[in-house]
Design a protein around this motif. Structure first.
Motif, mmCIF file in Angstrom:
data_model
loop_
_atom_site.group_PDB
_atom_site.id
_atom_site.type_symbol
_atom_site.label_atom_id
_atom_site.label_comp_id
_atom_site.label_asym_id
_atom_site.label_seq_id
_atom_site.Cartn_x
_atom_site.Cartn_y
_atom_site.Cartn_z
ATOM 1 N N PRO A 7 57.925 -6.526 52.060
ATOM 2 C CA PRO A 7 57.861 -7.991 52.123
ATOM 3 C C PRO A 7 57.288 -8.521 53.422
ATOM 4 C CG PRO A 7 60.130 -7.220 52.322
ATOM 5 C CD PRO A 7 59.299 -6.035 51.933
ATOM 6 N N GLU A 8 57.382 -7.750 54.499
ATOM 7 C CA GLU A 8 56.860 -8.229 55.781
ATOM 8 C C GLU A 8 55.334 -8.337 55.771
ATOM 9 O OE1 GLU A 8 58.419 -6.037 59.064
ATOM 10 O OE2 GLU A 8 60.520 -6.493 58.567
ATOM 11 N N LEU A 9 54.683 -7.601 54.884
ATOM 12 C CA LEU A 9 53.223 -7.701 54.766
ATOM 13 C C LEU A 9 52.791 -9.065 54.217
ATOM 14 C CD1 LEU A 9 52.240 -4.194 53.345
ATOM 15 C CD2 LEU A 9 51.883 -5.041 55.662
ATOM 16 N N LEU A 10 53.704 -9.767 53.566
ATOM 17 C CA LEU A 10 53.364 -11.045 52.950
ATOM 18 C C LEU A 10 53.612 -12.236 53.865
ATOM 19 C CD1 LEU A 10 54.908 -10.483 49.393
ATOM 20 C CD2 LEU A 10 52.639 -9.862 50.235
ATOM 21 N N ALA A 11 54.126 -11.993 55.053
ATOM 22 C CA ALA A 11 54.567 -13.080 55.925
ATOM 23 C C ALA A 11 53.456 -14.063 56.281
ATOM 24 C CB ALA A 11 55.181 -12.512 57.198
ATOM 25 N N THR A 12 52.232 -13.578 56.425
ATOM 26 C CA THR A 12 51.124 -14.449 56.828
ATOM 27 C C THR A 12 50.242 -14.855 55.656
ATOM 28 O OG1 THR A 12 49.764 -12.514 57.379
ATOM 29 C CG2 THR A 12 51.080 -13.485 59.151
ATOM 30 N N LEU A 13 50.706 -14.605 54.442
ATOM 31 C CA LEU A 13 49.921 -14.963 53.257
ATOM 32 C C LEU A 13 49.741 -16.478 53.189
ATOM 33 C CD1 LEU A 13 48.795 -13.319 50.793
ATOM 34 C CD2 LEU A 13 50.842 -14.043 49.556
ATOM 35 N N PRO A 14 48.509 -16.970 53.021
ATOM 36 C CA PRO A 14 48.314 -18.414 52.857
ATOM 37 C C PRO A 14 49.107 -18.922 51.652
ATOM 38 C CG PRO A 14 46.218 -17.306 53.234
ATOM 39 C CD PRO A 14 47.237 -16.229 53.024
ATOM 40 N N GLN A 15 49.641 -20.131 51.774
ATOM 41 C CA GLN A 15 50.552 -20.609 50.744
ATOM 42 C C GLN A 15 49.886 -20.751 49.372
ATOM 43 O OE1 GLN A 15 52.325 -24.011 52.902
ATOM 44 N NE2 GLN A 15 54.287 -22.994 52.615
ATOM 45 N N LEU A 47 62.240 -9.147 31.185
ATOM 46 C CA LEU A 47 63.305 -10.134 31.354
ATOM 47 C C LEU A 47 63.827 -10.131 32.790
ATOM 48 C CD1 LEU A 47 65.326 -9.936 28.024
ATOM 49 C CD2 LEU A 47 64.069 -11.908 28.925
ATOM 50 N N LYS A 48 63.972 -8.953 33.383
ATOM 51 C CA LYS A 48 64.400 -8.889 34.784
ATOM 52 C C LYS A 48 63.331 -9.477 35.684
ATOM 53 C CE LYS A 48 67.346 -7.939 37.967
ATOM 54 N NZ LYS A 48 68.631 -8.682 38.032
ATOM 55 N N ALA A 49 62.074 -9.231 35.360
ATOM 56 C CA ALA A 49 60.980 -9.807 36.140
ATOM 57 C C ALA A 49 61.012 -11.329 36.076
ATOM 58 C CB ALA A 49 59.637 -9.286 35.627
ATOM 59 N N ILE A 50 61.189 -11.875 34.873
ATOM 60 C CA ILE A 50 61.239 -13.329 34.719
ATOM 61 C C ILE A 50 62.404 -13.910 35.516
ATOM 62 C CG2 ILE A 50 61.618 -15.215 33.065
ATOM 63 C CD1 ILE A 50 60.202 -13.385 30.967
ATOM 64 N N GLU A 51 63.536 -13.230 35.477
ATOM 65 C CA GLU A 51 64.716 -13.691 36.214
ATOM 66 C C GLU A 51 64.444 -13.727 37.718
ATOM 67 O OE1 GLU A 51 69.072 -11.882 37.383
ATOM 68 O OE2 GLU A 51 68.289 -11.438 35.384
ATOM 69 N N LEU A 52 63.921 -12.637 38.263
ATOM 70 C CA LEU A 52 63.666 -12.568 39.701
ATOM 71 C C LEU A 52 62.568 -13.537 40.131
ATOM 72 C CD1 LEU A 52 63.800 -8.694 40.277
ATOM 73 C CD2 LEU A 52 65.404 -10.387 41.185
ATOM 74 N N SER A 65 57.181 -15.937 54.686
ATOM 75 C CA SER A 65 57.838 -15.010 55.608
ATOM 76 C C SER A 65 59.331 -14.860 55.310
ATOM 77 C CB SER A 65 57.660 -15.478 57.060
ATOM 78 O OG SER A 65 58.330 -16.703 57.293
ATOM 79 N N ASN A 66 59.821 -15.541 54.282
ATOM 80 C CA ASN A 66 61.205 -15.381 53.829
ATOM 81 C C ASN A 66 61.343 -13.977 53.234
ATOM 82 O OD1 ASN A 66 63.554 -15.318 52.192
ATOM 83 N ND2 ASN A 66 63.503 -17.535 51.891
ATOM 84 N N VAL A 67 61.937 -13.071 53.968
ATOM 85 C CA VAL A 67 61.954 -11.652 53.586
ATOM 86 C C VAL A 67 62.709 -11.429 52.277
ATOM 87 C CG1 VAL A 67 62.733 -9.345 54.253
ATOM 88 C CG2 VAL A 67 61.682 -10.844 55.948
ATOM 89 N N GLU A 68 63.829 -12.114 52.101
ATOM 90 C CA GLU A 68 64.595 -11.945 50.859
ATOM 91 C C GLU A 68 63.777 -12.398 49.659
ATOM 92 O OE1 GLU A 68 68.691 -13.463 48.616
ATOM 93 O OE2 GLU A 68 68.126 -14.297 50.566
ATOM 94 N N ALA A 69 63.170 -13.579 49.768
ATOM 95 C CA ALA A 69 62.376 -14.101 48.656
ATOM 96 C C ALA A 69 61.158 -13.222 48.397
ATOM 97 C CB ALA A 69 61.941 -15.541 48.949
ATOM 98 N N ALA A 70 60.469 -12.832 49.457
ATOM 99 C CA ALA A 70 59.268 -12.004 49.307
ATOM 100 C C ALA A 70 59.614 -10.652 48.692
ATOM 101 C CB ALA A 70 58.589 -11.809 50.655
ATOM 102 N N GLY A 71 60.714 -10.053 49.132
ATOM 103 C CA GLY A 71 61.110 -8.759 48.590
ATOM 104 C C GLY A 71 61.430 -8.813 47.119
ATOM 105 N N ASN A 72 62.133 -9.858 46.715
ATOM 106 C CA ASN A 72 62.459 -9.998 45.296
ATOM 107 C C ASN A 72 61.245 -10.357 44.456
ATOM 108 O OD1 ASN A 72 65.488 -9.686 44.637
ATOM 109 N ND2 ASN A 72 65.504 -10.821 46.565
ATOM 110 N N MET A 73 60.299 -11.087 45.032
ATOM 111 C CA MET A 73 59.049 -11.366 44.319
ATOM 112 C C MET A 73 58.258 -10.078 44.105
ATOM 113 S SD MET A 73 58.853 -14.527 43.436
ATOM 114 C CE MET A 73 57.105 -14.706 43.054
#
Length: 211
Positions: A7-15, A47-52, A65-73
């Protein structure tokens, strides 16, 4: 051989790229779940993918850069990838690929714009699965008919696109009506997994509705 979900690789991803890519993952999960090639195995992953993805897409796109959100995505996206590798995708991807080819449009953007209209088109084919989608997305289904729940899923997708600042009309991204016939000719070759039988006239109607 190896996939690393960091998830840290996504921290600078443009919105806007975060939004397009996140929606593409959600489209993967839903189209795979509704696919005529779906199975109990692919349904489990989807179904698990849709939930997450539904739970974390807003906080992730608000702050990549929200690590929890990025990791679950990332995990949700991986599950959706496991789904489509076994089922293929539906009309949103068929038209999305055609739009990307003709207009050099980001794939996630192309699929996202057309997706709610495809969801509406497919609702009559898999009403019970739309109830499962609604539950996975955290939508209330109690007291509603299957048709009403299907409408709620479509409305939620429109609302999500609005919140993520993704256009819901092809006219807003400079798509021209005179290209519709070519888009349909390309897309018709990729509609077989779609849960509702789709003709060239159906694809044209979807483009016109989304225009």
């Amino acid at each position: 051989s190896l996939a690393i979900l960091d998830p840290e690789l996504l921290a600078t991803l443009p919105q806007h790229i975060a939004a397009f890519s996140s929606m593409d993952a959600l489209v993967h999960a839903v189209e795979s779940f509704l696919s005529r090639n779906s199975s109990s195995l692919s349904d489990f992953f989807n179904l698990k993918a849709i939930e997450l993805l539904s739970q974390y897409i807003r906080p992730f796109c608000a702050e990549p850069s929200n690590v929890e959100a990025a990791g679950n995505m990332l995990i949700g996206s991986m599950f959706a990838g496991l789904g489509i590798s076994n089922t293929g995708t539906g009309n949103a991807h068929a038209l999305g690929r055609a739009l990307g080819g003709d207009y050099d449009m980001a794939h996630g953007l192309a699929c996202s714009i057309i997706f709610p209209y495809v969801l509406k088109f497919n609702a009559m084919a898999q009403p019970k699965k739309y109830v499962q989608i609604a539950k996975a997305m955290g939508l209330s289904v109690k007291g509603f008919s299957e048709k009403e729940v299907g409408n709620k899923v479509v409305e939620e997708m429109f609302a999500l696109l609005h919140e993520l600042n993704i256009p819901i009309k092809l006219s807003k991204v400079n798509v021209m009506k005179d290209s519709f016939s070519h888009l349909v000719a390309v897309a018709i070759n990729n509609v077989k997994p779609n849960p509702r039988r789709t003709t060239e006239a159906d694809l044209l109607s979807l483009l016109e509705e989304a225009y």
